[in-house]
Write a protein that holds these residues in place. Structure first.
Motif, short mmCIF file in Angstrom:
data_model
loop_
_atom_site.label_atom_id
_atom_site.label_comp_id
_atom_site.label_asym_id
_atom_site.label_seq_id
_atom_site.Cartn_x
_atom_site.Cartn_y
_atom_site.Cartn_z
N ILE A 23 0.84 -1.20 0.00
CA ILE A 23 0.00 0.00 0.00
C ILE A 23 0.87 1.26 0.00
N LYS A 24 1.92 1.25 0.81
CA LYS A 24 2.84 2.40 0.87
C LYS A 24 3.52 2.63 -0.48
N VAL A 25 3.97 1.54 -1.11
CA VAL A 25 4.62 1.65 -2.42
C VAL A 25 3.65 2.21 -3.46
N LEU A 26 2.44 1.68 -3.49
CA LEU A 26 1.46 2.13 -4.48
C LEU A 26 1.04 3.58 -4.23
N LYS A 27 0.97 3.96 -2.96
CA LYS A 27 0.57 5.33 -2.63
C LYS A 27 1.67 6.33 -2.97
N ASN A 28 2.90 6.02 -2.61
CA ASN A 28 4.02 6.95 -2.80
C ASN A 28 4.79 6.75 -4.10
N LYS A 29 4.57 5.64 -4.75
CA LYS A 29 5.29 5.31 -5.99
C LYS A 29 6.81 5.38 -5.76
N ASP A 30 7.23 4.90 -4.59
CA ASP A 30 8.64 4.93 -4.21
C ASP A 30 9.08 3.53 -3.78
N VAL A 31 10.03 2.96 -4.50
CA VAL A 31 10.53 1.62 -4.19
C VAL A 31 12.00 1.63 -3.80
N GLU A 32 12.50 2.82 -3.49
CA GLU A 32 13.92 3.00 -3.17
C GLU A 32 14.39 2.07 -2.06
N ASP A 33 13.55 1.87 -1.04
CA ASP A 33 13.96 1.08 0.13
C ASP A 33 13.63 -0.41 0.02
N LEU A 34 13.06 -0.83 -1.10
CA LEU A 34 12.74 -2.25 -1.26
C LEU A 34 13.98 -3.03 -1.68
N SER A 35 14.11 -4.23 -1.15
CA SER A 35 15.18 -5.13 -1.56
C SER A 35 14.62 -6.11 -2.59
N ILE A 36 15.07 -5.98 -3.83
CA ILE A 36 14.58 -6.86 -4.89
C ILE A 36 14.95 -8.31 -4.60
N LEU A 37 16.13 -8.53 -4.05
CA LEU A 37 16.57 -9.89 -3.74
C LEU A 37 15.68 -10.52 -2.67
N MET A 38 15.31 -9.75 -1.66
CA MET A 38 14.42 -10.26 -0.62
C MET A 38 13.07 -10.65 -1.20
N ILE A 39 12.54 -9.81 -2.06
CA ILE A 39 11.23 -10.10 -2.67
C ILE A 39 11.32 -11.35 -3.54
N LEU A 40 12.38 -11.48 -4.31
CA LEU A 40 12.55 -12.67 -5.17
C LEU A 40 12.63 -13.95 -4.33
N PHE A 41 13.44 -13.92 -3.27
CA PHE A 41 13.54 -15.10 -2.41
C PHE A 41 12.22 -15.40 -1.71
N LEU A 42 11.51 -14.36 -1.30
CA LEU A 42 10.22 -14.54 -0.64
C LEU A 42 9.21 -15.18 -1.59
N VAL A 43 9.15 -14.69 -2.82
CA VAL A 43 8.22 -15.27 -3.80
C VAL A 43 8.58 -16.73 -4.07
N LEU A 44 9.87 -17.03 -4.19
CA LEU A 44 10.30 -18.40 -4.41
C LEU A 44 9.90 -19.29 -3.23
#
Length: 85
Positions: A23-44
């Motif tokens: 919700i925060k990402v969609l509201k602010n359109k800011d992904v600077e603090d997201l870890s792409i690697l964490m999201i990939l491992f989490l989805v896996l």
């Protein structure tokens, strides 16, 4: 307490854990603090839990982790859509 209800409640709580981030990402359109690697491992990992739930025919495992996969895929899509190039 019925073990299926316990599983659904536990899975539901952990599944919605990433919703505030989405919700925060969609509201602010800011992904600077997201870890792409964490999201990939989490989805896996969550996808493997869905597979495990299918093999064991455990609906609470399937539903809660499938929802979590969906939320995290939305985060992944948002990452690529809103990242600064």
């Amino acid at each position: 307490m019925d073990e299926n209800i316990l599983g659904l409640v536990a899975g539901g709580i952990t599944s919605v854990a990433m919703l505030p981030q989405l919700i925060k990402v969609l509201k602010n359109k800011d992904v600077e603090d997201l870890s792409i690697l964490m999201i990939l491992f989490l989805v896996l990992g969550l996808s493997l839990w869905v597979w495990y739930g299918i093999i064991k025919e455990e609906l609470p495992i399937i539903l809660s982790n499938a929802f979590a996969v969906l939320v995290n895929i939305c985060l992944l899509i948002s990452y690529f859509r809103y990242r600064k190039k």
